[in-house]
Design an enzyme around this catalytic site. Structure first.
Site, PDB file in Angstrom:
ATOM      1  N   HIS A   1      61.643   5.760  18.091  1.00 45.19           N
ATOM      2  CA  HIS A   1      61.338   4.608  18.925  1.00 45.19           C
ATOM      3  C   HIS A   1      60.356   3.697  18.214  1.00 45.19           C
ATOM      4  O   HIS A   1      59.581   4.127  17.350  1.00 45.19           O
ATOM      5  CB  HIS A   1      60.769   5.039  20.287  1.00 45.19           C
ATOM      6  CG  HIS A   1      59.357   5.558  20.235  1.00 45.19           C
ATOM      7  ND1 HIS A   1      58.262   4.732  20.322  1.00 45.19           N
ATOM      8  CD2 HIS A   1      58.866   6.820  20.092  1.00 45.19           C
ATOM      9  CE1 HIS A   1      57.155   5.461  20.243  1.00 45.19           C
ATOM     10  NE2 HIS A   1      57.487   6.727  20.103  1.00 45.19           N
ATOM     11  N   CYS A   2      60.421   2.396  18.561  1.00 43.95           N
ATOM     12  CA  CYS A   2      59.438   1.441  18.063  1.00 43.95           C
ATOM     13  C   CYS A   2      58.534   1.071  19.228  1.00 43.95           C
ATOM     14  O   CYS A   2      58.339   1.870  20.141  1.00 43.95           O
ATOM     15  CB  CYS A   2      60.129   0.213  17.465  1.00 43.95           C
ATOM     16  SG  CYS A   2      61.184  -0.676  18.630  1.00 43.95           S
ATOM     17  N   ALA A   3      57.996  -0.141  19.237  1.00 44.88           N
ATOM     18  CA  ALA A   3      57.039  -0.516  20.275  1.00 44.88           C
ATOM     19  C   ALA A   3      57.689  -0.665  21.648  1.00 44.88           C
ATOM     20  O   ALA A   3      57.032  -0.469  22.680  1.00 44.88           O
ATOM     21  CB  ALA A   3      56.343  -1.823  19.893  1.00 44.88           C
TER      22      ALA A   3
ATOM     23  N   ARG B   1      61.587  -0.066  22.023  1.00 46.01           N
ATOM     24  CA  ARG B   1      62.988   0.372  22.081  1.00 46.01           C
ATOM     25  C   ARG B   1      63.154   1.830  21.674  1.00 46.01           C
ATOM     26  O   ARG B   1      62.471   2.320  20.773  1.00 46.01           O
ATOM     27  CB  ARG B   1      63.847  -0.473  21.133  1.00 46.01           C
ATOM     28  CG  ARG B   1      63.687  -1.949  21.248  1.00 46.01           C
ATOM     29  CD  ARG B   1      64.649  -2.651  20.306  1.00 46.01           C
ATOM     30  NE  ARG B   1      64.306  -4.062  20.148  1.00 46.01           N
ATOM     31  CZ  ARG B   1      65.076  -4.943  19.542  1.00 46.01           C
ATOM     32  NH1 ARG B   1      66.225  -4.578  19.035  1.00 46.01           N
ATOM     33  NH2 ARG B   1      64.688  -6.201  19.432  1.00 46.01           N
TER      34      ARG B   1
END
Length: 628
Positions: free
Chosen positions: A25-27, A29
């Site tokens: 995961h990113c910030a 998504r």
């Protein structure tokens, strides 16, 4: 919000853990590499409470959550056994299906995403320290400054070590050997020799004096070369001694190879990238600012924004500054302004709430909820925000503003822009935000009639509005539809029809509010405010418009019985899809929905009635109706 339940639903709807090759995961998504994207039920995932939207980009299946993404990923990772990614199937087999650009973008995003928050925090800390010194609050010789500066600058100084760890994980090679290789590049003795421009020799082979602290490209290239050599060594050594001898020979081979060949090559690539960006920027800084301000969020949508990260990092490493980051902040803030415009103008409670919350997240640099939940969803606000970003970006670029340290483009990054062009950044940010707000408020909504609104006639006699079913056929209860979202009435109450005709007709007089490119669904807002969704078939979005012909356009006025869509139900059925047509009242809470009896009668004889719920103090659409 029950994050564990949401994670479980997402896991099931992407095809289960057996369909996941890798996930992270990113910030904002959840990012998946799925073995078979066709097994993922995108529509069902998008309808989950807590999911903003689903994006397919750069070879990834991305579920946009927002700021709570980590709270969803943790239980999902536990349920899907994602902690040990090495135990999963060969990622390289999946990636070979993607083109080279998608593979590169996926690699870069996977490398930087794990520490993006920490890197942004370290960058902001360095910017704040510069501000404190400028204001006279600290001196560069004070203990507080030196400790905090070490905390902020140390992250970037030893950046090759962090990149080695994440790159090795992505390329599935020994992470600790990769880190050992990175520590070689930043080893104090070698750094000191390089700084003094001394020349070393490796068995009479000259080693080019190059500084690798804070660099990006050399270590990424080195780990990639390592990913080629490591499997060869694994084949040479028996399993009983492989754990020792493969790392040993990797270091013996890779350390000199990196310092003599790979490192200088990577440094040269970085120099070319920085020089190219600088040349374009210096030729026409205002034009560069306008283009980046206009299209940065488009890059974000397609995932190609990750290709800029190594360039910006390399600029700071080589030049001591980056000219792109201030412009990107302007582009981000323009989206926040557009979201504020939607918040001020929208009459829809859910949209108003989402737009209001997304203003704050966008100001802090997180734009995915703003884009996918608000501006891009409504189309015009996104375009107007891009225009505002172009104007603000031209101002910031024209002032030749620079960032002294890398961080996420946002208001928090302002201290890193101190120095030349700082005032131009401030002006650009203000212009982008105000223009985004004003343009969206004035022009950001589709016109239903003249002046963007239509006056609704009084509620019909006894508060009853009648809708004719959209196609002839046999009515069945909505709960019997073979789609959980519709059957559960999560999208609203209504009816389902098994069609015996190939033409969808308007069940009500009103305005076409949504025309889907695939032709499988259409939305109408009636003159009395009922929001009607007609969905043709189940999972027919997968046909990508095949067997469908749309006969109307968005914002077109329609009367009862006007033809909306033609479809080939026989061909759709032969393709393996259910052809059941659903008519849903998506703003059901505003009405009592009643279907007449005799559910086996022909659909053209059936009438769906809508009774306003005034007796329960539920608002009925009166006055102005906005398509938001």
């Amino acid at each position: 919000m029950d994050y564990k339940a949401l994670a479980e639903n997402i896991l099931n709807d992407v095809g289960g853990k057996d369909n996941i090759d890798t996930a992270w995961h990113c910030a904002t998504r959840l990012r998946f590499k799925l073995k078979n994207e066709k097994l993922a039920d995108t529509q069902k995932i998008e309808n989950l409470d807590g999911v903003v939207t689903v994006v397919k980009s750069a070879g990834q299946y991305q579920v946009v959550i927002g700021n709570a993404v980590a709270k969803v990923f943790d239980p999902l990772a536990e349920m899907a056994d994602l902690e040990n990614t090495d135990s999963q199937n060969d990622d390289k087999k999946i990636e070979t299906k993607d083109n080279l650009l998608n593979r590169f973008i996926s690699f870069i995003s996977s490398v930087f995403t794990p520490f993006l928050g920490a890197m942004a925090g370290a960058g902001i800390l360095k910017g704040l320290l510069a501000l404190f010194v400028a204001l006279g609050w600290l001196t560069t010789k004070s203990g507080a400054y030196q400790i905090w500066y070490a905390a902020g600058d140390g992250f970037f100084y030893f950046l090759p070590i962090l990149l080695a760890f994440t790159a090795a994980k992505k390329l599935k090679v020994n992470q600790f050997v990769a880190v050992a290789l990175a520590t070689t590049l930043v080893y104090p003795t070698l750094v000191a020799i390089t700084a003094s421009s001394q020349t070393m020799n490796f068995f009479n082979i000259p080693v080019v004096p190059t500084t690798y602290t804070s660099s990006v490209v050399p270590i990424l290239l080195a780990v990639w070369v390592m990913s080629v050599i490591e499997p060869l060594l694994d084949k040479i050594f028996p399993e009983s001694i492989r754990n020792i001898f493969t790392p040993l020979f990797l270091l013996i081979i890779m350390a000199p190879l990196t310092l003599i060949v790979v490192g200088p090559l990577g440094a040269s690539i970085g120099a070319i990238l920085s020089s190219g960006v600088s040349a374009i920027y210096n030729f026409a800084p205002a034009l560069a600012g306008a283009l980046l301000g206009a299209f940065w969020q488009v890059f974000v949508i397609f995932g190609v924004h990750w290709t800029f990260v190594p360039v910006m990092m390399n600029n700071i490493s080589r030049l001591g500054y980056d000219p792109l980051l201030p412009i990107l902040s302007v582009a981000v803030i323009s989206q926040a302004g557009a979201a504020l415009g939607v918040f001020l103008k929208s009459k829809d409670t859910k949209m108003k709430s989402l737009a209001g919350s997304s203003v704050a997240t966008a100001l802090l640099g997180i734009t995915e909820p703003t884009i996918y939940g608000v501006t891009l969803k409504l189309k015009r606000p996104f375009i107007l925000a891009s225009i505002a970003g172009a104007i603000g970006g031209a101002i910031a670029g024209g002032g030749q503003a620079h960032a002294s340290s890398f961080t996420l483009p946002s208001l928090l990054a302002l201290p890193t822009y101190l120095g030349k062009g700082f005032i131009s950044v401030i002006i650009g940010l203000v212009v982008a935000f105000v223009l985004g707000t004003v343009l969206t408020y004035l022009f950001g909504f589709s016109k239903l009639e003249n002046n963007n609104t239509t006056t609704v006639e009084p509620v019909q006699k006894d508060g009853v509005q009648q809708l004719i079913t959209p196609v002839t056929g046999t009515i069945i209860p909505l709960k019997n539809v073979k789609d959980e979202v519709f059957a559960s009435e999560a999208m609203g109450q209504g009816v389902a029809i098994v069609p015996n005709d190939n033409t969808i007709k308007s069940p009500v007089a009103g305005t076409v509010s949504a025309v889907y490119p695939t032709g499988h669904a259409i939305g109408i807002i009636s003159q009395l405010g009922a929001e009607v969704l007609i969905h043709i078939g189940i999972d027919t979005v997968e046909l990508n418009g095949q067997f469908f012909k749309t006969l109307v356009q968005q914002n077109q006025k329609v009367s009862v019985g006007d033809s909306l869509v033609e479809f080939d139900r026989e061909a759709i059925s032969e393709a393996g899809f259910d052809t059941t047509v659903m008519l849903i009242i998506t703003n059901t809470p505003n009405y009592n929905v009643v279907v007449t009896e005799n559910t086996l009668a022909m659909a053209d004889e059936q009438i769906l009635t809508l009774t306003s719920r005034q007796e329960e103090n539920v608002p009925v659409y009166k006055g102005e109706v906005q398509h938001v």
